[in-house]
Scaffold this motif. Structure first.
Motif, PDB file in Angstrom:
ATOM      1  N   LYS A 149      38.778  42.817  44.307  1.00  0.00           N
ATOM      2  CA  LYS A 149      37.868  43.543  43.418  1.00  0.00           C
ATOM      3  C   LYS A 149      37.910  45.039  43.710  1.00  0.00           C
ATOM      4  N   LEU A 153      39.130  48.107  41.182  1.00  0.00           N
ATOM      5  CA  LEU A 153      38.280  49.260  40.886  1.00  0.00           C
ATOM      6  C   LEU A 153      39.000  50.559  41.227  1.00  0.00           C
ATOM      7  N   ILE A 164      33.164  52.742  45.327  1.00  0.00           N
ATOM      8  CA  ILE A 164      33.792  51.420  45.407  1.00  0.00           C
ATOM      9  C   ILE A 164      33.346  50.703  46.680  1.00  0.00           C
TER      10      ILE A 164
END
Length: 207
Positions: A149, A153, A164
């Motif tokens: 993830k 990002l 992030i």
């Protein structure tokens, strides 16, 4: 492109001395921020990392303005080296592209290893003591999906590194490590594909 980076720990402190030194050096752009070096979020430093390209130079008034710790400083120095970016510290008169600068990186690396060894030793001693009292310890591993993830990002370039890390609840060091590991895998896979393409089918041995 020559970037200057200036930082002070509190709003009450002045950036003037650093800005004067950077301007005198002849930087093209200065990124500045007022916040403690112990805070994880440093948006202007994140912006600098996003902007810099191979062949650029980052100039700081002193090494203490860049890193929160020896480990953090070494992580940034290694990142600059990987990006082909030169780091210049005016107070220490250091340029990491010179032999003296490379020696500094070696010393920093040794210090980081020493600090890691001490941390491991203390952690193991603490865990041993905890087990003796019937308790379990240790930091839980970071989930693979969390890393994926964070990388997505980062690729989207819609958020800064600090944002992030805050969203994914990971450190900047963890994110940079994941980025570098992915880059190494891509290079390795690219080399394998290149070797495969150059295999001559006629050279294969028939059954």
């Amino acid at each position: 492109m020559k970037f200057g980076y200036a930082r002070v720990s509190t709003d009450a402190q002045s950036l003037d001395r650093q800005l004067d030194a950077l301007s005198k050096y002849g930087v093209d752009e200065i990124l500045q921020e007022k916040m403690t070096g112990t805070k994880q979020s440093r948006p202007e430093l994140d912006r600098l990392i996003d902007k810099m390209r191979e062949g650029d130079t980052v100039v700081i008034e002193s090494l203490s303005r860049l890193g929160r710790s020896t480990k953090d400083l070494l992580s940034l120095v290694e990142l600059f080296n990987e990006r082909g970016v030169t780091l210049v510290s005016l107070k220490e008169n250091i340029d990491i592209s010179t032999p003296t600068g490379k020696l500094l990186v070696t010393v920093l690396s040794a210090l980081c290893q020493f600090e890691r060894d001490l941390t491991v030793q203390r952690t193991n001693e603490g865990l041993t003591a905890a087990r003796a009292r019937g308790r379990k310890g240790g930091r839980p591993p970071i989930d693979k999906k969390t890393i994926e993830k964070a990388l997505k990002l980062h690729d989207a370039k819609a958020m800064s590194v600090s944002e992030i890390c805050e969203v994914c609840n990971i450190s900047q060091g963890t994110l940079y490590k994941a980025i570098n590991e992915r880059k190494e895998k891509e290079i390795e896979n690219g080399e394998k594909q290149t070797r495969f393409k150059h295999i001559d089918p006629s050279s294969s041995v028939p059954d």
